[in-house]
Design a protein around this motif. Structure first.
Motif, PDB file in Angstrom:
ATOM      1  N   LYS A  31       1.712   5.574  15.216  1.00  0.00           N
ATOM      2  CA  LYS A  31       3.028   6.107  15.149  1.00  0.00           C
ATOM      3  C   LYS A  31       3.964   5.017  15.371  1.00  0.00           C
ATOM      4  O   LYS A  31       4.812   4.655  14.803  1.00  0.00           O
ATOM      5  CB  LYS A  31       3.229   7.313  16.083  1.00  0.00           C
ATOM      6  N   ALA A  32       3.366   4.131  16.329  1.00  0.00           N
ATOM      7  CA  ALA A  32       4.339   3.163  16.845  1.00  0.00           C
ATOM      8  C   ALA A  32       4.222   1.872  15.725  1.00  0.00           C
ATOM      9  O   ALA A  32       5.316   1.514  15.424  1.00  0.00           O
ATOM     10  CB  ALA A  32       3.856   2.606  18.119  1.00  0.00           C
ATOM     11  N   GLU A  33       3.171   1.650  15.293  1.00  0.00           N
ATOM     12  CA  GLU A  33       3.055   0.591  14.039  1.00  0.00           C
ATOM     13  C   GLU A  33       3.850   1.166  13.019  1.00  0.00           C
ATOM     14  O   GLU A  33       4.445   0.470  12.209  1.00  0.00           O
ATOM     15  CB  GLU A  33       1.632   0.559  13.822  1.00  0.00           C
ATOM     16  N   ARG A  34       3.829   2.572  12.586  1.00  0.00           N
ATOM     17  CA  ARG A  34       4.576   3.166  11.482  1.00  0.00           C
ATOM     18  C   ARG A  34       6.002   2.839  11.510  1.00  0.00           C
ATOM     19  O   ARG A  34       6.603   2.646  10.744  1.00  0.00           O
ATOM     20  CB  ARG A  34       4.245   4.548  11.302  1.00  0.00           C
TER      21      ARG A  34
ATOM     22  N   GLU B  49      10.341   9.282   6.916  1.00  0.00           N
ATOM     23  CA  GLU B  49       9.064   9.913   6.656  1.00  0.00           C
ATOM     24  C   GLU B  49       8.782   9.653   5.270  1.00  0.00           C
ATOM     25  O   GLU B  49       7.159   9.537   5.047  1.00  0.00           O
ATOM     26  CB  GLU B  49       9.380  11.403   6.998  1.00  0.00           C
ATOM     27  N   ASN B  50       9.450   9.586   4.159  1.00  0.00           N
ATOM     28  CA  ASN B  50       8.912   9.332   2.911  1.00  0.00           C
ATOM     29  C   ASN B  50       8.491   7.744   2.622  1.00  0.00           C
ATOM     30  O   ASN B  50       7.533   7.622   2.142  1.00  0.00           O
ATOM     31  CB  ASN B  50      10.329   9.492   2.014  1.00  0.00           C
ATOM     32  N   VAL B  51       9.158   6.979   3.292  1.00  0.00           N
ATOM     33  CA  VAL B  51       8.854   5.617   3.372  1.00  0.00           C
ATOM     34  C   VAL B  51       7.413   5.394   4.088  1.00  0.00           C
ATOM     35  O   VAL B  51       6.324   4.705   3.907  1.00  0.00           O
ATOM     36  CB  VAL B  51       9.662   4.417   3.894  1.00  0.00           C
ATOM     37  N   ALA B  52       7.270   6.073   5.131  1.00  0.00           N
ATOM     38  CA  ALA B  52       6.026   6.034   6.129  1.00  0.00           C
ATOM     39  C   ALA B  52       4.747   7.038   5.402  1.00  0.00           C
ATOM     40  O   ALA B  52       3.854   6.563   6.055  1.00  0.00           O
ATOM     41  CB  ALA B  52       6.317   6.696   7.437  1.00  0.00           C
ATOM     42  N   TYR B  53       5.055   7.654   4.500  1.00  0.00           N
ATOM     43  CA  TYR B  53       3.991   8.788   3.848  1.00  0.00           C
ATOM     44  C   TYR B  53       2.664   7.893   3.788  1.00  0.00           C
ATOM     45  O   TYR B  53       1.564   8.406   4.201  1.00  0.00           O
ATOM     46  CB  TYR B  53       4.329   9.245   2.501  1.00  0.00           C
ATOM     47  N   GLY B  54       2.610   6.925   3.042  1.00  0.00           N
ATOM     48  CA  GLY B  54       1.627   6.271   2.870  1.00  0.00           C
ATOM     49  C   GLY B  54       0.722   5.601   4.008  1.00  0.00           C
ATOM     50  O   GLY B  54      -0.651   5.706   4.097  1.00  0.00           O
ATOM     51  N   LEU B  55       1.556   5.180   4.988  1.00  0.00           N
ATOM     52  CA  LEU B  55       1.085   4.754   6.216  1.00  0.00           C
ATOM     53  C   LEU B  55       0.299   6.069   7.202  1.00  0.00           C
ATOM     54  O   LEU B  55      -0.586   5.864   7.747  1.00  0.00           O
ATOM     55  CB  LEU B  55       2.091   4.162   7.154  1.00  0.00           C
ATOM     56  N   THR B  56       0.987   7.086   6.912  1.00  0.00           N
ATOM     57  CA  THR B  56       0.615   8.483   7.557  1.00  0.00           C
ATOM     58  C   THR B  56      -0.784   8.833   7.272  1.00  0.00           C
ATOM     59  O   THR B  56      -1.794   9.195   7.871  1.00  0.00           O
ATOM     60  CB  THR B  56       1.498   9.538   7.493  1.00  0.00           C
ATOM     61  N   VAL B  57      -0.805   8.557   5.697  1.00  0.00           N
ATOM     62  CA  VAL B  57      -2.103   8.978   4.965  1.00  0.00           C
ATOM     63  C   VAL B  57      -3.398   8.339   5.648  1.00  0.00           C
ATOM     64  O   VAL B  57      -4.362   8.610   5.673  1.00  0.00           O
ATOM     65  CB  VAL B  57      -2.070   8.989   3.611  1.00  0.00           C
TER      66      VAL B  57
END
Length: 362
Positions: free
Chosen positions: A118-121, A105-113
């Motif tokens: 979800k699949a690409e993240r 979730e930490n690594v994905a944070y910027g992608l989430t913003v």
């Protein structure tokens, strides 16, 4: 003086700092700085605390605005742009990981913003963790990782957004020596693989020499010298660079005249100065000085000797411990011959000649 470098494929530097001046009240932190950094370069800004290197990094990132001057990223003027409008990302010394989120979730944070699906993240996070060799910790929390692992996660989080420039503010400073040296190799390998421009701030000379394609040596808000690690170490252009990058024997004035035949300042690195038996003949082109060993310092891979010559000058000599004697054949108080090749005394053009009575060698 503008420190230029080969441009990228579009004829532009990745980062161009043009006439940048930064002042905090009465304090001048950066003085009319000009420098270009090419695309794909591992560029280090090296200097002591308060030399201006971190302020420059913060201005490139957008956390500080120059008092005057411009900052361009790949030809675009971003001087007044907000940090989130620049194609850069920053890795800090304190990692800045969210303790309540998993590693994934930490690594994905910027992608989430950014609203990435979800699949690409999940796909991008998997690739990022694989790149830093930490796929197996995806579901752990930051508190469950070592310092080196947390630093690699911070790097993965920054790289996953594929910035054109990655800024690193002393990212290895909190690690112990052994882990820091291991991370240096990993960081350089990752930089080569991703091909992104890295701008790295450090006060650690060895770290800058190990990692960099080029190094800018900062002092009092200015750049003293820019060059490859070999250039700035072997051919320092000022006394500050000669002294800050390792140890040197600096000869100037009467001392340089007596030993080298010219009074202009010269630097002789300790590893170039050999200790020999006074009875052994010196070869042509070798300068030989008789002296007495004042101190020896055993440092594992090498031993350093402080030697005072008959004329009262002090030299530092260093030898690699590439043999395994139980005792050092050179002891404190021994009379020895100091020898170095004349060609190993490198002129330091930006250094003032020492005044009478000042130490000739350091």
């Amino acid at each position: 003086m503008r420190h230029t470098t080969p441009a990228d494929e579009h004829g532009q530097a990745a980062v161009s700092v043009q006439g940048v001046h930064k002042q905090f009240g009465d304090l001048v932190a950066v003085k009319d700085l000009d420098i270009d950094i090419r695309a794909g370069e591992f560029f280090s800004m090296l200097g002591p605390s308060g030399s201006g290197k971190t302020t420059v990094l913060r201005m490139i990132a957008g956390f500080e605005e120059p008092t005057s001057g411009r900052i361009l990223l790949h030809g675009q003027d971003v001087t007044a742009s907000a940090p989130f409008d620049r194609e850069v990302n920053t890795v800090f010394q304190d990692y800045a990981l969210f303790p309540h989120l998993t590693i994934a979730e930490n690594v994905a944070y910027g992608l989430t913003v950014r609203g990435i699906s979800k699949a690409e993240r999940a796909r991008l996070v998997g690739e990022a963790l694989e790149q830093v060799q930490l796929s197996h910790v995806a579901e752990r929390r930051p508190s469950q990782l070592s310092g080196g692992q947390r630093q690699r996660i911070a790097l993965a989080r920054a790289l996953i957004l594929r910035p054109k420039v990655l800024l690193l503010d002393e990212p290895l400073g909190a690690l112990d020596k052994q882990l820091r040296e291991q991370m240096q190799f990993e960081l350089k390998q990752i930089q080569r693989e991703v091909g992104i421009t890295f701008v790295f701030v450090t006060h650690d000379q060895e770290e800058a020499l190990t990692l960099s394609d080029r190094v800018a040596v900062f002092n009092n808000g200015r750049i003293e010298q820019v060059g490859s690690p070999r250039e700035v170490y072997e051919f320092p252009q000022t006394e500050f660079v000669a002294r800050f990058l390792g140890i040197t024997n600096l000869l100037a004035g009467d001392a340089a005249l007596a030993i080298l035949g010219e009074s202009s300042p010269h630097s002789v690195r300790p590893e170039r100065v050999q200790i020999a038996d006074p009875a052994a003949p010196a070869t042509d082109g070798t300068i030989s000085l008789s002296g007495r060993v004042l101190e020896t310092v055993y440092a594992g891979a090498h031993t350093r000797y402080l030697v005072e010559t008959e004329s009262g000058m002090r030299f530092i000599s260093e030898k690699q411990n590439n043999q395994s004697p139980r005792t050092d054949p050179v002891q404190r108080g021994d009379t020895v011959s100091l020898r170095f090749e004349r060609s190993h005394a490198v002129a330091v053009p930006g250094t003032a000649v020492a005044a009478p009575g000042e130490p000739a060698a350091v």
